[in-house]
Each structure stands twice: as C-alpha cells, then as structure tokens.
Scaffold this motif. Structure first.
Motif, PDB file in Angstrom:
ATOM      1  N   THR A   8       0.840  -1.204   0.000  1.00  0.00           N
ATOM      2  CA  THR A   8       0.000   0.000   0.000  1.00  0.00           C
ATOM      3  C   THR A   8       0.872   1.249   0.000  1.00  0.00           C
ATOM      4  OG1 THR A   8      -1.813  -1.132   1.126  1.00  0.00           O
ATOM      5  CG2 THR A   8      -1.766   1.265   1.305  1.00  0.00           C
ATOM      6  N   THR A  11       2.567   1.660  -3.399  1.00  0.00           N
ATOM      7  CA  THR A  11       1.623   2.167  -4.398  1.00  0.00           C
ATOM      8  C   THR A  11       1.394   3.655  -4.193  1.00  0.00           C
ATOM      9  OG1 THR A  11       0.516   0.021  -4.560  1.00  0.00           O
ATOM     10  CG2 THR A  11      -0.735   1.949  -5.299  1.00  0.00           C
ATOM     11  N   ILE A  15       2.311   6.616  -6.909  1.00  0.00           N
ATOM     12  CA  ILE A  15       1.329   7.599  -7.380  1.00  0.00           C
ATOM     13  C   ILE A  15       1.833   9.008  -7.111  1.00  0.00           C
ATOM     14  CG2 ILE A  15      -0.998   8.529  -7.014  1.00  0.00           C
ATOM     15  CD1 ILE A  15      -1.824   5.564  -6.305  1.00  0.00           C
ATOM     16  N   THR A  40       1.297   5.677 -13.867  1.00  0.00           N
ATOM     17  CA  THR A  40       1.516   4.735 -12.760  1.00  0.00           C
ATOM     18  C   THR A  40       1.057   3.320 -13.068  1.00  0.00           C
ATOM     19  OG1 THR A  40      -0.646   5.236 -11.788  1.00  0.00           O
ATOM     20  CG2 THR A  40       1.242   6.526 -11.000  1.00  0.00           C
ATOM     21  N   CYS A  42      -1.794   2.469 -12.271  1.00  0.00           N
ATOM     22  CA  CYS A  42      -2.827   2.265 -11.246  1.00  0.00           C
ATOM     23  C   CYS A  42      -4.174   2.704 -11.805  1.00  0.00           C
ATOM     24  CB  CYS A  42      -2.524   3.119 -10.010  1.00  0.00           C
ATOM     25  SG  CYS A  42      -1.052   2.638  -9.121  1.00  0.00           S
ATOM     26  N   SER A  43      -5.223   2.199 -11.225  1.00  0.00           N
ATOM     27  CA  SER A  43      -6.556   2.640 -11.635  1.00  0.00           C
ATOM     28  C   SER A  43      -6.864   3.995 -10.992  1.00  0.00           C
ATOM     29  CB  SER A  43      -7.601   1.620 -11.193  1.00  0.00           C
ATOM     30  OG  SER A  43      -7.696   1.627  -9.769  1.00  0.00           O
ATOM     31  N   ASN A  46      -7.844   3.499  -7.459  1.00  0.00           N
ATOM     32  CA  ASN A  46      -6.704   3.335  -6.556  1.00  0.00           C
ATOM     33  C   ASN A  46      -6.143   4.698  -6.147  1.00  0.00           C
ATOM     34  OD1 ASN A  46      -4.712   2.064  -5.080  1.00  0.00           O
ATOM     35  ND2 ASN A  46      -4.075   0.725  -6.742  1.00  0.00           N
ATOM     36  N   HIS A  50      -6.230   6.377  -2.226  1.00  0.00           N
ATOM     37  CA  HIS A  50      -5.078   6.869  -1.463  1.00  0.00           C
ATOM     38  C   HIS A  50      -5.119   8.373  -1.214  1.00  0.00           C
ATOM     39  CE1 HIS A  50      -2.838   3.146  -1.244  1.00  0.00           C
ATOM     40  NE2 HIS A  50      -3.111   2.925  -2.523  1.00  0.00           N
TER      41      HIS A  50
END
Length: 199
Positions: A8, A11, A15, A40, A42-43, A46, A50
């Motif tokens: 976590t 990630t 980001i 990234t 990442c979705s 996501n 964060h």
C-alpha cells in the motif's frame, strides 16, 4: 509493517512520485487524473483511495515538501547563534527553497485557484497554521532570550508570515541574488523597522 501495508505504501509513493513529475512538467491544472493513471499503471479508483482527489495529491506533496524543508532547516538552525541570526538564516533557507524547488510553480498555481472544496480549504488552513506555529516558536525564542521586545508574539508571527508570503510572490520573478537580497531586506525591515531617526 506487514506485506500488505508495505505494498500500500509503495503504491501510494508510486502515485505521488508520478504526480510530482507531471505537476512539475505540466503544472497543476494541466495535469489530469487520467495522465497519472497512465504514468503509474494504477486505476483511478486506486488513486482516489489513497488521495481522495487531485487536490489531495498536491496537498500530500506539499506536506512532504514542508517536512523536507523543516528537516533541512532544523539541521541548519544550530549554525545560527542568535534569534535574529536564525531569522535571517530561515529567510535565506526559505528563499532558496522557494526559488529552486521543482514543485514551487505547481503549488503556487494550486493555491491561486478559486474552486476548492471546504475540505481542501481546511487542509490549506492547517498548513498555514503550521507556518504560523513555526514563526511563533522562532520569535518566542528571541523573546525568551531577551533579544526581541515583542509584546504580542501571535501578531508578530502573523506579520512575519505575511512578509514571507509577499516576498515569495515577488521572488518568483527575480534572479536568485535579487531574491536573497529581498528576503534579507525584508528581515531588516521586520527586525529594525523602516522609520529613521527623524521619527
């Protein structure tokens, strides 16, 4: 920290690093969440998990910058003996950081946007309160040592913050040397006033 917490944090850092790069390259407003997603892998969900929003991302980066600045200042502060020397040193440290930090333009752009949610305004207020607390602490050291004859440290901290903020706005269009000279002159005026003997 367990493996899931580690992932976590990794990630979140990935980001934040990608957003920092894009904000520096394109500016705050011109950077979209979609571009951060592409950078990234990442979705969007996501990213929102964060940071809640693009505003949350820039505020996270500003918090990191403030912590980095304060850590660097605390490492330097011991070099200055008097409270006045500390003020000059802090102003120089601030001028150099604001003049050269890669995120300075993007953060300034963000602060000058008018469409902010109340939650973002609250976080920004908290950041400014941190600046005022830092100023109060520095000024109180001078009062406690007998170096400063300040009756109202709260107001003096507010005036110092206003002076530094104004200088930061003007210094963006100055050379490094002129910015340093302006911050020094600002500290002269703050510490010794501008009224001459004719007063």
């Amino acid at each position: 920290m367990n493996k899931k917490q580690q992932q976590t944090e990794q990630t979140k850092k990935r980001i934040a690093d990608a957003a920092r790069t894009l904000f520096v390259q394109k500016g705050y407003k011109a950077t979209s969440i979609d571009e951060i997603v592409q950078a990234t892998g990442c979705s969007a969900g996501n990213i929102y998990y964060h940071f809640k929003s693009k505003e949350g991302l820039i505020l996270h980066l500003l918090d990191e910058w403030n912590r980095e600045w304060e850590d660097n200042w605390l490492a330097e502060e011991a070099r200055y003996e008097t409270a006045a020397d500390k003020l000059y040193g802090m102003a120089e440290h601030l001028a150099l950081d604001q003049w050269s930090h890669p995120l300075a333009k993007a953060v300034d752009e963000f602060f000058n946007l008018s469409d902010k949610t109340s939650g973002v305004e609250e976080r920004m207020h908290g950041i400014v309160e941190g600046y005022l607390a830092f100023n109060r602490q520095l000024l109180q050291k001078g009062v406690d040592s007998g170096e400063f004859a300040v009756q109202d440290v709260e107001t003096a901290a507010l005036l110092l913050d206003s002076l530094l903020y104004g200088l930061s706005q003007h210094a963006k269009r100055m050379t490094r040397e002129k910015a340093l000279a302006a911050y020094r002159a600002g500290m002269d005026a703050f510490l010794y006033g501008i009224a001459g003997a004719a007063r």
